[in-house]
Design a protein around this motif. Structure first.
Motif, PDB file in Angstrom:
ATOM      1  N   GLU A 166       0.823  -1.207   0.000  1.00 29.74           N
ATOM      2  CA  GLU A 166       0.000   0.000   0.000  1.00 29.74           C
ATOM      3  C   GLU A 166       0.856   1.255   0.000  1.00 29.74           C
ATOM      4  N   GLU A 168       0.206   5.593   1.090  1.00 30.88           N
ATOM      5  CA  GLU A 168      -0.742   6.502   1.721  1.00 30.88           C
ATOM      6  C   GLU A 168      -0.222   7.923   1.699  1.00 30.88           C
ATOM      7  N   TYR A 179     -12.519  12.118  -2.491  1.00 27.05           N
ATOM      8  CA  TYR A 179     -13.247  10.957  -3.006  1.00 27.05           C
ATOM      9  C   TYR A 179     -13.817  11.242  -4.397  1.00 27.05           C
ATOM     10  N   LEU A 182     -11.332  10.683  -7.092  1.00 29.46           N
ATOM     11  CA  LEU A 182     -11.072   9.256  -7.275  1.00 29.46           C
ATOM     12  C   LEU A 182     -12.228   8.566  -7.994  1.00 29.46           C
ATOM     13  N   ARG A 234     -14.728   4.733   0.400  1.00 30.11           N
ATOM     14  CA  ARG A 234     -14.057   3.512  -0.056  1.00 30.11           C
ATOM     15  C   ARG A 234     -14.422   3.200  -1.503  1.00 30.11           C
ATOM     16  N   GLU A 252      -8.065  -1.370  -3.361  1.00 34.03           N
ATOM     17  CA  GLU A 252      -9.058  -0.452  -2.830  1.00 34.03           C
ATOM     18  C   GLU A 252      -8.420   0.894  -2.542  1.00 34.03           C
ATOM     19  N   TRP A 253      -9.262   1.919  -2.619  1.00 40.12           N
ATOM     20  CA  TRP A 253      -8.928   3.271  -2.162  1.00 40.12           C
ATOM     21  C   TRP A 253      -9.721   3.533  -0.893  1.00 40.12           C
ATOM     22  N   VAL A 265      -5.439   9.253   2.721  1.00 38.95           N
ATOM     23  CA  VAL A 265      -5.797   8.469   1.541  1.00 38.95           C
ATOM     24  C   VAL A 265      -4.869   7.265   1.474  1.00 38.95           C
ATOM     25  N   SER A 267      -3.994   3.655  -0.683  1.00 36.23           N
ATOM     26  CA  SER A 267      -4.153   2.833  -1.869  1.00 36.23           C
ATOM     27  C   SER A 267      -3.568   1.454  -1.565  1.00 36.23           C
ATOM     28  N   SER A 302       0.048   4.868  -7.987  1.00 38.41           N
ATOM     29  CA  SER A 302      -0.804   5.287  -6.877  1.00 38.41           C
ATOM     30  C   SER A 302      -0.336   6.623  -6.308  1.00 38.41           C
ATOM     31  N   THR A 305      -1.137   9.435  -8.628  1.00 41.02           N
ATOM     32  CA  THR A 305      -2.557   9.781  -8.536  1.00 41.02           C
ATOM     33  C   THR A 305      -2.836  10.629  -7.303  1.00 41.02           C
ATOM     34  N   MET A 306      -2.279  10.231  -6.151  1.00 40.86           N
ATOM     35  CA  MET A 306      -2.524  10.971  -4.919  1.00 40.86           C
ATOM     36  C   MET A 306      -1.900  12.367  -4.968  1.00 40.86           C
TER      37      MET A 306
END
Length: 317
Positions: A166, A168, A179, A182, A234, A252-253, A265, A267, A302, A305-306
């Motif tokens: 993951e 974060e 959210y 996303l 989620r 999952e997010w 956040v 991922s 990920s 994206t964040m």
């Protein structure tokens, strides 16, 4: 109408999954509610609510169970608006590598369908409507069965072929904004540096299916994803056709309050390597090295994206 799919899982497990109607909303994308009203060893009376070409419809079915033959047949006793009758059969056949799942539908539409469903006014239109929805929903249901069973079969497998990891990040902004970025995949080409295009195939506000074109070291790669969105906290997803080096990729997010303010956040990802694909793409490298490359590439996307979402949300403060 007949649809089928091959599943790398035992025939008894496949049959048992289709008996457990209460699990369907969490497995089948079109299904929104399901319950067993009556049940004994040989029959079930069930009630289903599902999306049919974007229209929410409900019906009741009487199912006859034959565990020895691994067959479930049913007759719709309270049909949805356009149908006069419908019969359904689930058949499960053991194969050398797992199970062949066959789903059959037989139906007829009402003679007078005026005023029942928007845009449908003749029996011919009603038949076309039901053929289209039955075809689309059957394919999605069978794929969901395959993924659920195969994920379960591989759930205990870890070690060098599987991994979970993951990334974060904390973002100073409201959870709804994070959210929303996303969830709204149509905006990703303008938001994410690695995303070239998104083709949305289905989106009802909760369930999504789309194909994203991403830049992978100067070449385009097409990734198909199916997601379930739970506002505003989620988003879970899986790739029914992952890249060649992977047998499985799901994730999952999570968007949750941060103790220091803003939102955290996360991922998360779970992957399983496909050894023959690894050899085809990267040659004779170890499984550990292949898993490290996969982990690094996915985490980089990920994080990218964040960072893009963080820049967008915090610029609005």
């Amino acid at each position: 109408m007949r649809h089928e799919i091959e599943v790398s899982a035992g025939v008894d497990q496949a049959y048992a999954l289709c008996l457990r109607v209460e699990r369907w909303p969490g497995i089948f994308p079109p299904c929104k509610a399901a319950k067993v009203i009556e049940q004994n060893d040989r029959s079930q009376l069930i009630e289903i609510s599902a999306l049919v070409n974007g229209h929410l419809m409900s019906w009741r079915s009487r199912r006859e169970l034959d565990p020895e033959a691994r067959v479930i047949t049913s007759e719709v006793v309270r049909p949805p608006p356009l149908l006069d009758r419908m019969e359904v059969a689930w058949r499960f056949f053991q194969t050398r590598t797992g199970t062949l799942v066959v789903l059959e539908h037989r139906f007829s539409v009402k003679e007078d369908v005026r005023g029942l469903v928007a845009g449908v006014s003749t029996p011919a239109e009603a038949r076309a409507f039901m053929e289209r929805s039955t075809d689309e929903n059957s394919k999605r249901e069978l794929l969901a069965i395959k993924l659920a069973l195969e994920a379960s079969a591989h759930a205990g497998r870890r070690g060098e072929l599987s991994g979970e990891f993951e990334e974060e990040m904390t973002i100073a902004g409201p959870a709804e904004s994070v959210y929303g970025l996303l969830e709204r995949v149509r905006e990703w080409p303008a938001l994410l540096p690695h995303c070239r295009a998104v083709e949305v195939r289905y989106d009802d506000g909760q369930d999504q299916e789309f194909v994203m074109t991403v830049d992978v070291r100067g070449r385009d790669e097409h990734l198909r994803s199916i997601r379930r969105c739970t506002p505003t906290s989620r988003i879970t997803y899986f790739q029914p056709e992952p890249p060649p080096v992977l047998r499985r990729h799901s994730g999952e997010w999570l968007v949750e309050p941060s103790p220091g303010g803003g939102v955290r956040v996360v991922s998360r990802h779970g992957v399983e390597l496909r050894p023959e694909g690894v050899k085809q793409v990267w040659g004779d490298i170890t499984a550990r090295e292949a898993l490290e490359r996969v982990t690094r590439a996915i985490n980089e996307n990920s994080r990218s994206t964040m960072l893009a979402i963080k820049a967008r949300v915090e610029s609005r403060k």
